[in-house]
Scaffold this active site. Structure first.
Site, PDB file in Angstrom:
ATOM      1  N   LYS A 281       3.649   3.891   9.940  1.00 46.58           N
ATOM      2  CA  LYS A 281       2.146   4.165   9.926  1.00 46.58           C
ATOM      3  C   LYS A 281       1.502   4.435  11.314  1.00 46.58           C
ATOM      4  CE  LYS A 281      -1.951   2.619   7.197  1.00 46.58           C
ATOM      5  NZ  LYS A 281      -2.740   1.200   6.621  1.00 46.58           N
ATOM      6  N   GLU A 365      -6.602  -8.119  -6.834  1.00 46.26           N
ATOM      7  CA  GLU A 365      -7.948  -8.650  -6.870  1.00 46.26           C
ATOM      8  C   GLU A 365      -8.060  -9.654  -8.003  1.00 46.26           C
ATOM      9  OE1 GLU A 365      -8.507  -4.980  -4.668  1.00 46.26           O
ATOM     10  OE2 GLU A 365      -7.600  -5.337  -6.401  1.00 46.26           O
ATOM     11  N   ARG A 393     -12.157  -4.270 -10.384  1.00 45.08           N
ATOM     12  CA  ARG A 393     -11.096  -4.282 -10.707  1.00 45.08           C
ATOM     13  C   ARG A 393     -10.965  -5.823 -11.321  1.00 45.08           C
ATOM     14  NH1 ARG A 393      -7.653  -0.587  -8.223  1.00 45.08           N
ATOM     15  NH2 ARG A 393      -5.815  -1.874  -8.078  1.00 45.08           N
TER      16      ARG A 393
END
Length: 635
Positions: A281, A365, A393
């Site tokens: 990344k 979540e 969610r």
């Protein structure tokens, strides 16, 4: 010599480039991304890390017919550049500009819109099954990150893909990061695979050698049966293949030649394949590689040093984190939970000071909410810090696992209201509507940062579920508001009581209401302002007071009107059977596009002038024909 990117016109040109040209093309694309994002802001590190991977996909597949689905979608800048949208990057994430996520209306190459994680595999399987039923022939490729793989929905899809006959090609982009560093068992599992590349070399070497001999071909077929045993030695617990999905990898996600070779093998395979690709990344830009979390999603920055514009004002997230630490010092029952967002939610300092009482569950979540419920059922006082767009969610878990049992979980709902440039998938304008009808749940909306701290402290000492919603950013320093002396459940605060019109404003919209009052006061019009800090329960006693005094009532919120705060007030007033005029102001029944929040508030007439305009249209108690006010005064 002119750049490849300057001459680039069509995706077919990628297949005609040499490996050296493709590598140079990647370098140019990285430079292009940095030079654009440092002006507009955006998702930097994830897009820098996926350049070679994206180029390799376009080198092997034909996306005029093949379908490419991106998980989360914030890493699609390279994809957008390759599909004819480079010239639009000056408008990235701006109002009516280029979206920072896949957008079907923007391009035929954007197959499926994704702003939340762990959805790509389900969508890809749905597209693949439709392909088969329609008698069509093309490949379906889903790119999913290792962080998104922690979401339970991804495993539901993997289970279905492995047990079915619809071929899907899965690219697992493994950069060891969600937004924060990855945590948990899946991260550890992938780490073990990354350490065992010798398995791939051994397997490839045996195949190559045996195929040179007639007897070897027979042995190769026999050895195929031993494959699982070899894997158990070299790579313990081959999860994907045990689920019925062929595994390839791990491979270097910055080696175009290697990826192109493996992608071609996957394309030619008749079964579903998962290709494990290792990327970095922030690749190619030193400051982004060193701190990928900081450069995940950023505003404008110095493209040479990576330094960002300094923000001196305390944000709501920071204030929340500070108060959580203060409470934790005083009471060992407090625990804090996040879903891969410890920096974004302001819990990074908490995580360092209370390592054993901080829990980052990754992008999960639903699990976070039910885990919090379990903690609360056993005597702890959990706080789950989460963005408004992501708590959507976990709706069933909030309702069934927390509120049904009346467990004292605190939901710290960050980024409530408009968030701006991330657009439709991230605007936090639905939480009031989908939470307000759940029994046993208190909903609080503090008017400023000081009130957030006070209400978090008050909430900690209650014994029932509480949701505290608060916005992105900081307060308007020019607006001073008196604190609530004593917080009482369901009781609002009168900030001004004058005239015969009252605005019941909630959350940060109280600051907007004060600005409206001040502007009207300048031209001789008095209105009352009430801080409706409790969205649920509403203050029926105070509503009765203004109804009986025959005030015109206006509600003001940064949520959709349908099922929102105003709808609750309207429903109550209607039950009184009084001839009260009421106007509800908020967002209409629509998804709110991307753009600067000031532009969006103005567009939906929730800026100061828009609110005043609506008050004038609504109330017979303010007249444009009077001597004290004219249209020019309002503009």
């Amino acid at each position: 010599m002119s750049k490849i990117l300057d001459k680039y016109n069509d995706i077919e040109e990628i297949k005609e480039m040499s490996i050296d040209q493709l590598n140079l093309f990647c370098q140019e694309i990285r430079e292009f991304i940095v030079m654009k994002i440092f002006k507009t802001g955006g998702h930097l590190a994830s897009n820098l890390g996926i350049v070679e991977l994206t180029i390799s996909l376009y080198n092997i597949f034909d996306f005029r017919k093949d379908k490419l689905i991106w998980d989360v979608g914030h890493q699609t800048y390279v994809h957008k550049i390759l599909t004819g949208r480079a010239s639009d990057f000056d408008t990235l994430r701006q109002y009516q500009g280029l979206s920072g996520f896949p957008k079907r209306e923007e391009s035929n190459f954007d197959i499926f819109e994704t702003g939340h994680s762990s959805t790509s595999l389900s969508a890809a399987l749905g597209i693949a099954r439709a392909r088969n039923l329609n008698g069509e022939v093309y490949d379906v490729i889903a790119v999913i990150g290792d962080g998104a793989l922690t979401g339970g929905m991804a495993f539901e899809a993997l289970n279905d893909i492995g047990g079915g006959t619809a071929k899907v090609i899965i690219i697992l982009n493994d950069n060891q990061m969600s937004i924060s560093e990855n945590v948990g068992g899946i991260s550890s599992y992938l780490y073990k695979i990354r350490l065992a590349p010798k398995y791939i070399k051994i397997k490839g070497g045996i195949k190559t050698t045996l195929k040179k001999f007639t007897l070897g071909k027979t042995l190769a077929k026999a050895l195929k049966k031993l494959k699982s045993g070899i894997k158990e030695i070299m790579i313990p617990n081959m999860l994907f293949e045990d689920m019925g999905i062929k595994y390839m990898g791990p491979i270097n996600g910055h080696d175009i030649k290697e990826m192109s070779k493996v992608f071609k093998m996957a394309r030619d395979s008749e079964e579903s394949v998962l290709i494990h690709v290792i990327t970095t990344k922030g690749k190619g830009v030193e400051f982004a590689e060193k701190n990928p979390e900081k450069f995940h999603a950023i505003g404008p920055f110095d493209c040479k040093t990576g330094e960002m514009n300094s923000i001196t004002a305390t944000t709501y997230s920071e204030a929340f984190g500070e108060e959580a630490i203060s409470l934790a010092k005083a009471d060992k029952r407090l625990v804090a939970i996040t879903a891969a967002m410890k920096y974004g939610t302001g819990l990074n300092k908490f995580s360092l000071e209370f390592k054993d009482r901080f829990f980052d569950v990754g992008i999960a979540e639903q699990h976070a909410v039910t885990m919090a419920a379990g903690m609360a059922s056993n005597g702890l006082k959990p706080i789950f810090a989460v963005y408004s767009t992501f708590i959507q969610r976990a709706y069933d878990q909030i309702l069934h696992d927390v509120c049904l049992q009346k467990l004292p979980v605190i939901f710290a709902i960050d980024r409530a209201g408009l968030v701006g440039e991330d657009g439709k998938t991230h605007q936090g304008i639905f939480d009031v509507s989908f939470l307000s009808h759940i029994p046993n749940l208190i909903i609080i909306n503090p008017k400023n940062i000081l009130e957030l701290k006070n209400m978090l402290r008050w909430s900690f000492f209650q014994n029932e579920p509480i949701a505290i919603r608060y916005p992105k950013g900081s307060d308007d320093a020019s607006i001073e508001l008196p604190p609530i002396i004593t917080i009482k459940k369901g009781k609002w605060q009168i900030l001004s009581n004058e005239g015969n019109i009252v605005i019941f404003a909630t959350g940060k919209m109280v600051q907007r209401a004060i600005q409206v009052r001040n502007k009207l006061l300048d031209i001789g019009i008095n209105i009352s302002i009430v801080n409706a800090c409790f969205i649920k329960p509403i203050d029926e006693e105070l509503i009765n007071y203004f109804v009986n005094k025959e005030y015109d009532i206006i509600t003001l919120e940064d949520n959709i009107l349908h099922g929102g705060f105003g709808a609750m007030v309207l429903e109550y007033i209607n039950s009184l059977d009084k001839n009260t005029k009421i106007l509800t102001l908020g967002f209409n029944d629509s998804f709110i596009e991307q753009g600067n929040v000031d532009i969006l508030y103005k567009l939906y007439e929730l800026d100061v002038d828009g609110i005043i305009h609506n008050i004038i249209k609504f109330s017979h108690k303010v007249s444009l024909e009077g001597e004290k006010i004219s249209k020019s005064d309002l503009l």
